[in-house]
Design a protein around this motif. Structure first.
Motif, PDB file in Angstrom:
ATOM      1  N   VAL A  53      88.144 -56.621  40.234  1.00 11.16           N
ATOM      2  CA  VAL A  53      89.386 -56.248  40.939  1.00 11.16           C
ATOM      3  C   VAL A  53      90.149 -55.147  40.214  1.00 11.16           C
ATOM      4  N   CYS A  54      89.726 -54.769  39.026  1.00 13.91           N
ATOM      5  CA  CYS A  54      90.502 -53.899  38.141  1.00 13.91           C
ATOM      6  C   CYS A  54      90.972 -52.601  38.792  1.00 13.91           C
ATOM      7  N   VAL A  55      90.064 -51.857  39.386  1.00 10.66           N
ATOM      8  CA  VAL A  55      90.416 -50.566  39.982  1.00 10.66           C
ATOM      9  C   VAL A  55      91.300 -50.760  41.203  1.00 10.66           C
ATOM     10  N   ASN A  56      90.931 -51.700  42.066  1.00 13.75           N
ATOM     11  CA  ASN A  56      91.735 -51.949  43.261  1.00 13.75           C
ATOM     12  C   ASN A  56      93.168 -52.317  42.913  1.00 13.75           C
ATOM     13  N   VAL A  57      93.336 -53.124  41.883  1.00 10.38           N
ATOM     14  CA  VAL A  57      94.678 -53.540  41.468  1.00 10.38           C
ATOM     15  C   VAL A  57      95.502 -52.339  41.023  1.00 10.38           C
ATOM     16  N   PHE A  58      94.900 -51.441  40.259  1.00 14.40           N
ATOM     17  CA  PHE A  58      95.610 -50.249  39.806  1.00 14.40           C
ATOM     18  C   PHE A  58      96.140 -49.442  40.988  1.00 14.40           C
ATOM     19  N   VAL A  59      95.296 -49.249  42.003  1.00 15.67           N
ATOM     20  CA  VAL A  59      95.704 -48.450  43.157  1.00 15.67           C
ATOM     21  C   VAL A  59      96.715 -49.220  44.010  1.00 15.67           C
ATOM     22  N   LEU A  60      96.536 -50.510  44.144  1.00 18.45           N
ATOM     23  CA  LEU A  60      97.480 -51.325  44.911  1.00 18.45           C
ATOM     24  C   LEU A  60      98.878 -51.277  44.300  1.00 18.45           C
ATOM     25  N   ILE A  61      98.951 -51.256  42.982  1.00 16.17           N
ATOM     26  CA  ILE A  61     100.258 -51.150  42.320  1.00 16.17           C
ATOM     27  C   ILE A  61     100.939 -49.842  42.720  1.00 16.17           C
ATOM     28  N   SER A  62     100.170 -48.763  42.759  1.00 17.79           N
ATOM     29  CA  SER A  62     100.736 -47.466  43.163  1.00 17.79           C
ATOM     30  C   SER A  62     101.261 -47.542  44.592  1.00 17.79           C
ATOM     31  N   GLY A  63     100.504 -48.207  45.456  1.00 15.51           N
ATOM     32  CA  GLY A  63     100.950 -48.340  46.835  1.00 15.51           C
ATOM     33  C   GLY A  63     102.131 -49.274  46.992  1.00 15.51           C
ATOM     34  N   TRP A  64     102.199 -50.294  46.155  1.00 16.97           N
ATOM     35  CA  TRP A  64     103.296 -51.263  46.226  1.00 16.97           C
ATOM     36  C   TRP A  64     104.634 -50.589  45.985  1.00 16.97           C
ATOM     37  N   TYR A  65     104.672 -49.689  45.011  1.00 22.63           N
ATOM     38  CA  TYR A  65     105.914 -48.979  44.697  1.00 22.63           C
ATOM     39  C   TYR A  65     106.029 -47.644  45.426  1.00 22.63           C
ATOM     40  N   GLY A  66     104.894 -47.074  45.795  1.00 23.26           N
ATOM     41  CA  GLY A  66     104.890 -45.757  46.405  1.00 23.26           C
ATOM     42  C   GLY A  66     104.807 -44.679  45.341  1.00 23.26           C
ATOM     43  N   ILE A  67     104.119 -43.604  45.663  1.00 23.83           N
ATOM     44  CA  ILE A  67     103.979 -42.482  44.736  1.00 23.83           C
ATOM     45  C   ILE A  67     104.947 -41.376  45.141  1.00 23.83           C
TER      46      ILE A  67
END
Length: 339
Positions: A53-67
């Motif tokens: 899940v490591c990579v998916n979690v990193f990207v999901l965090i970015s989406g959770w807060y927004g870039i």
């Protein structure tokens, strides 16, 4: 910074190291392994199921807060990547100048090869696309965004997972396209929470580990029966892996605390990837060292050596990155970035 999510960044980066120490270094278990050492093989599959899940979690965090892309942050991101790639290449030149002074090795500094920091290139693609994605999300209804995500993941599941080469630009999740889907999924769930997914941290952790156990069981049995398809279960585009990643994100969202130490470490956790996943080091040294221990040490010492090795690399990367931050502060003062 929310320390609970910063802690998740650290956990995700540790899981990246575990993934690289698992199937990348040792290789996926085979039929003969499952028959001769069933418990050991199941544990290996479970470790892969938890860490994938490591990579998916990193990207999901970015989406959770927004870039929110700004020139200074983008330049700082690129500087961090080049800082580590140049530092590592310089170290190898000192170690063995004749072996590494060539165009092929020099190409790793500028990420020329497809395997050179693939995550960085895919994430950079997401950064460049994020203003367009944010505009779309802000101007579309919840219903239309929901349907977009539904059709996106139906398409990705069919052509990027079940038929992993059906649409090669998904690359099994190793692509900016898959990152776009994860980013928009996390934005949607943050903007429009789903009541059925609003569970406690403990429930989310149970769901996370339940999926991991299920994946490990299925992987074990298909391997035991001689079907070489277990690797397909541990791709980033597997819907269960994406769901597993979401449950881990939801679990940490429910844990509220503040910690300056966690925030200080998390600010540099990308450096852990940049240090150990450089192609000059990842396969020739990181992978081979761990595989040597796996083949020549008993289980106890293998775990001790591997965990110690990862710990040293993790701490080293964080400390080196603090030097990088100091350099960037000096360099960035000489530039005027527009907001």
């Amino acid at each position: 910074r929310d320390s609970n999510i910063e802690l998740l960044r650290i956990v995700a980066m540790i899981l990246v190291m575990v993934v690289h120490a698992s199937f990348l270094a040792i290789g996926a278990p085979k039929n003969v392994d499952a028959m001769s050492e069933p418990l050991s093989v199941f544990v290996r599959f479970f470790v892969e199921a938890v860490s994938v899940v490591c990579v998916n979690v990193f990207v999901l965090i970015s989406g959770w807060y927004g870039i929110n892309v700004k020139i200074n942050k983008l330049c700082g991101f690129i500087f961090q990547v080049l800082f580590f790639s140049c530092l590592i290449y310089g170290a190898f030149l000192i170690y063995n100048f004749n072996s590494y002074f060539n165009c092929n090795c020099l190409g790793t500094v500028f990420l020329i090869h497809s395997s050179d920091y693939w995550f960085i290139k895919a994430y950079l693609g997401l950064l460049l696309l994020s203003p367009i994605l944010n505009t779309f999300i802000s101007n579309v209804s919840e219903k239309r965004l929901r349907y977009f995500l539904l059709f996106f993941y139906l398409f990705q599941t069919l052509y990027g997972w079940l038929s992993i080469y059906g649409a090669q630009w998904f690359e099994g999740g190793y692509s900016a396209m898959s990152f776009v889907g994860l980013y928009m999924l996390a934005r949607y769930l943050h903007l429009y929470p789903v009541r059925k997914l609003d569970n406690t941290a403990s429930v989310n952790f149970v769901l996370f580990f339940s999926i991991a156990i299920f994946l490990a069981i299925v992987a074990f049995f298909v391997t035991y029966l001689g079907y070489p398809v277990s690797g397909r279960l541990f791709t980033y585009t597997n819907p269960l892996v994406i769901l597993e990643s979401l449950f881990l994100l939801f679990a940490f969202c429910k844990i509220k605390f503040r910690s300056k130490a966690i925030n200080w470490i998390a600010a540099s956790c990308l450096a852990v990837y940049l240090l150990h996943a450089n192609e000059l080091f990842l396969r020739p040294y990181y992978g081979k060292i761990i595989k040597y221990w796996f083949l020549n040490e008993n289980t106890f010492f293998f775990w001790i050596y591997t965990i110690g090795f990862m710990f040293i690399l993790f701490i080293s990367a964080i400390l080196i990155d603090k030097i990088r931050i100091w350099f960037w502060k000096i360099i960035s003062k000489g530039f005027t970035f527009s907001k």
